[in-house]
Design a protein around this motif. Structure first.
Motif, PDB file in Angstrom:
ATOM      1  N   PRO A  65      -0.276  -3.106 -11.648  1.00 18.16           N
ATOM      2  CA  PRO A  65      -0.598  -2.107 -10.632  1.00 18.16           C
ATOM      3  C   PRO A  65      -2.062  -1.717 -10.686  1.00 18.16           C
ATOM      4  O   PRO A  65      -2.694  -1.765 -11.732  1.00 18.16           O
ATOM      5  N   TYR A  66      -2.619  -1.377  -9.560  1.00 14.59           N
ATOM      6  CA  TYR A  66      -3.931  -0.767  -9.520  1.00 14.59           C
ATOM      7  C   TYR A  66      -3.854   0.367  -8.518  1.00 14.59           C
ATOM      8  O   TYR A  66      -2.831   0.576  -7.881  1.00 14.59           O
ATOM      9  N   HIS A  67      -4.905   1.119  -8.361  1.00 11.76           N
ATOM     10  CA  HIS A  67      -4.863   2.275  -7.480  1.00 11.76           C
ATOM     11  C   HIS A  67      -5.872   2.114  -6.362  1.00 11.76           C
ATOM     12  O   HIS A  67      -6.995   1.660  -6.580  1.00 11.76           O
ATOM     13  N   ASN A  68      -5.439   2.478  -5.162  1.00 10.60           N
ATOM     14  CA  ASN A  68      -6.338   2.383  -4.028  1.00 10.60           C
ATOM     15  C   ASN A  68      -7.213   3.622  -3.947  1.00 10.60           C
ATOM     16  O   ASN A  68      -7.149   4.502  -4.786  1.00 10.60           O
ATOM     17  N   ARG A  69      -8.012   3.698  -2.889  1.00  9.63           N
ATOM     18  CA  ARG A  69      -8.977   4.788  -2.777  1.00  9.63           C
ATOM     19  C   ARG A  69      -8.318   6.150  -2.671  1.00  9.63           C
ATOM     20  O   ARG A  69      -8.890   7.159  -3.036  1.00  9.63           O
ATOM     21  N   SER A  70      -7.082   6.197  -2.152  1.00 10.19           N
ATOM     22  CA  SER A  70      -6.406   7.483  -2.012  1.00 10.19           C
ATOM     23  C   SER A  70      -5.652   7.872  -3.272  1.00 10.19           C
ATOM     24  O   SER A  70      -5.067   8.934  -3.348  1.00 10.19           O
ATOM     25  N   GLY A  71      -5.629   6.979  -4.279  1.00 12.21           N
ATOM     26  CA  GLY A  71      -4.994   7.296  -5.547  1.00 12.21           C
ATOM     27  C   GLY A  71      -3.559   6.855  -5.650  1.00 12.21           C
ATOM     28  O   GLY A  71      -2.946   6.998  -6.697  1.00 12.21           O
ATOM     29  N   SER A  72      -2.968   6.312  -4.587  1.00 12.23           N
ATOM     30  CA  SER A  72      -1.577   5.886  -4.653  1.00 12.23           C
ATOM     31  C   SER A  72      -1.489   4.500  -5.265  1.00 12.23           C
ATOM     32  O   SER A  72      -2.399   3.690  -5.142  1.00 12.23           O
ATOM     33  N   ALA A  73      -0.390   4.233  -5.949  1.00  9.72           N
ATOM     34  CA  ALA A  73      -0.240   2.964  -6.651  1.00  9.72           C
ATOM     35  C   ALA A  73       0.057   1.843  -5.680  1.00  9.72           C
ATOM     36  O   ALA A  73       0.819   1.994  -4.744  1.00  9.72           O
ATOM     37  N   THR A  74      -0.587   0.700  -5.900  1.00  5.90           N
ATOM     38  CA  THR A  74      -0.271  -0.513  -5.169  1.00  5.90           C
ATOM     39  C   THR A  74      -0.072  -1.613  -6.196  1.00  5.90           C
ATOM     40  O   THR A  74      -0.197  -1.391  -7.394  1.00  5.90           O
ATOM     41  N   PHE A  75       0.236  -2.827  -5.752  1.00  5.66           N
ATOM     42  CA  PHE A  75       0.579  -3.881  -6.687  1.00  5.66           C
ATOM     43  C   PHE A  75      -0.209  -5.133  -6.351  1.00  5.66           C
ATOM     44  O   PHE A  75      -0.241  -5.565  -5.205  1.00  5.66           O
ATOM     45  N   SER A  76      -0.836  -5.723  -7.354  1.00  3.03           N
ATOM     46  CA  SER A  76      -1.585  -6.953  -7.150  1.00  3.03           C
ATOM     47  C   SER A  76      -0.751  -8.126  -7.619  1.00  3.03           C
ATOM     48  O   SER A  76       0.054  -8.003  -8.531  1.00  3.03           O
ATOM     49  N   HIS A  77      -0.950  -9.280  -6.975  1.00  3.30           N
ATOM     50  CA  HIS A  77      -0.155 -10.439  -7.340  1.00  3.30           C
ATOM     51  C   HIS A  77      -0.964 -11.410  -8.174  1.00  3.30           C
ATOM     52  O   HIS A  77      -2.184 -11.463  -8.082  1.00  3.30           O
ATOM     53  N   LYS A 111       0.797  -1.222   0.000  1.00  2.00           N
ATOM     54  CA  LYS A 111       0.000   0.000   0.000  1.00  2.00           C
ATOM     55  C   LYS A 111       0.834   1.279   0.000  1.00  2.00           C
ATOM     56  O   LYS A 111       0.273   2.372  -0.035  1.00  2.00           O
ATOM     57  N   ASN A 112       2.154   1.155   0.033  1.00  2.00           N
ATOM     58  CA  ASN A 112       2.994   2.352   0.012  1.00  2.00           C
ATOM     59  C   ASN A 112       2.824   3.103  -1.298  1.00  2.00           C
ATOM     60  O   ASN A 112       2.908   2.512  -2.377  1.00  2.00           O
ATOM     61  N   GLY A 113       2.598   4.410  -1.212  1.00  2.00           N
ATOM     62  CA  GLY A 113       2.425   5.204  -2.415  1.00  2.00           C
ATOM     63  C   GLY A 113       3.727   5.525  -3.115  1.00  2.00           C
ATOM     64  O   GLY A 113       3.763   5.717  -4.323  1.00  2.00           O
ATOM     65  N   ILE A 114       4.832   5.593  -2.358  1.00  2.00           N
ATOM     66  CA  ILE A 114       6.140   5.900  -2.931  1.00  2.00           C
ATOM     67  C   ILE A 114       7.155   4.889  -2.420  1.00  2.00           C
ATOM     68  O   ILE A 114       6.960   4.270  -1.373  1.00  2.00           O
ATOM     69  N   ASN A 115       8.237   4.719  -3.173  1.00  2.00           N
ATOM     70  CA  ASN A 115       9.296   3.815  -2.760  1.00  2.00           C
ATOM     71  C   ASN A 115      10.222   4.544  -1.792  1.00  2.00           C
ATOM     72  O   ASN A 115      10.806   5.565  -2.143  1.00  2.00           O
TER      73      ASN A 115
END
Length: 209
Positions: free
Chosen positions: A193-205, A137-141
């Motif tokens: 990648p998909y985007h969560n409710r806050s708009g930050s990128a997350t990653f699906s497996h 759920k981290n938006g940035i690395n």
């Protein structure tokens, strides 16, 4: 070389497995806690949770049903607040209402500074992404920062112990999935990648065993 066993001490702070757990290992200065979200207020008097450290927020996505994790760091503040205060901030944040329990790492000798927690946050995020088992759920690395080779060796040893502890506490966030395609010999599926409710990128497996 033969693999050596590890002695792990699990202290059930509330007298039951579903409550708070403190985890330590022999010959390791690290300390880990597994804390249910509903039990944060019970930790107010713990001085080691006012220190600097790295934390994981575990839960389940409302959209996909996948396991999710947020990985962060918390530095000790001048007002004496650190890890616990940061977790309480997340508890009040409506954008992070997905998590149900936290796992935190700190030290018994309060030796973590900004350099250490930045490096560990970066390494833990990288390991979790490589394992591809949880949606991150981290938006940035997070940045690794600049450290000496001596400090890097010391922190990598901490990472090795933390990986053992994390699995012991019931989360396989660092253990890679074995995909169906890998077993059958076909081309592996790529995570998207998909985007969560806050708009930050997350990653699906991909689907996996």
């Amino acid at each position: 070389m033969a693999v050596r066993g590890k002695s792990i001490n699990l202290f059930l702070m509330d007298g039951e497995a579903s409550g708070r757990i403190k985890c330590t290992l022999a010959n390791w200065t690290g300390v880990a806690y597994r804390i249910p979200r509903t039990a944060l207020d019970l930790c107010k008097e713990r001085n080691d949770l006012k220190q600097s450290g790295v934390y994981f927020l575990f839960g389940t996505s409302d959209q996909t049903g996948n396991n999710v994790v947020y990985i962060g760091q918390a530095g000790a503040r001048k007002n004496g607040e650190g890890l616990l205060y940061r977790l309480q901030e997340h508890k009040r944040n409506p954008d992070k209402d997905y998590w149900t329990e936290a796992v935190v790492f700190t030290t018994s000798n309060n030796s973590f500074g900004q350099t250490e927690i930045s490096y560990l946050e970066n390494r833990f995020c990288g390991l979790a992404l490589a394992a591809n088992r949880y949606d991150i759920k981290n938006g940035i690395n997070p940045t690794q920062g600049n450290i000496t080779e001596e400090k890097e060796s010391e922190l990598e040893e901490f990472v090795d112990y933390a990986r053992i502890v994390m699995g012991t506490l019931g989360h396989k966030v660092f253990e890679p999935l074995i995909s169906v395609s890998a077993i059958s010999g076909s081309a592996p599926a790529h995570s998207a990648p998909y985007h969560n409710r806050s708009g930050s990128a997350t990653f699906s497996h991909p689907s996996a065993l």
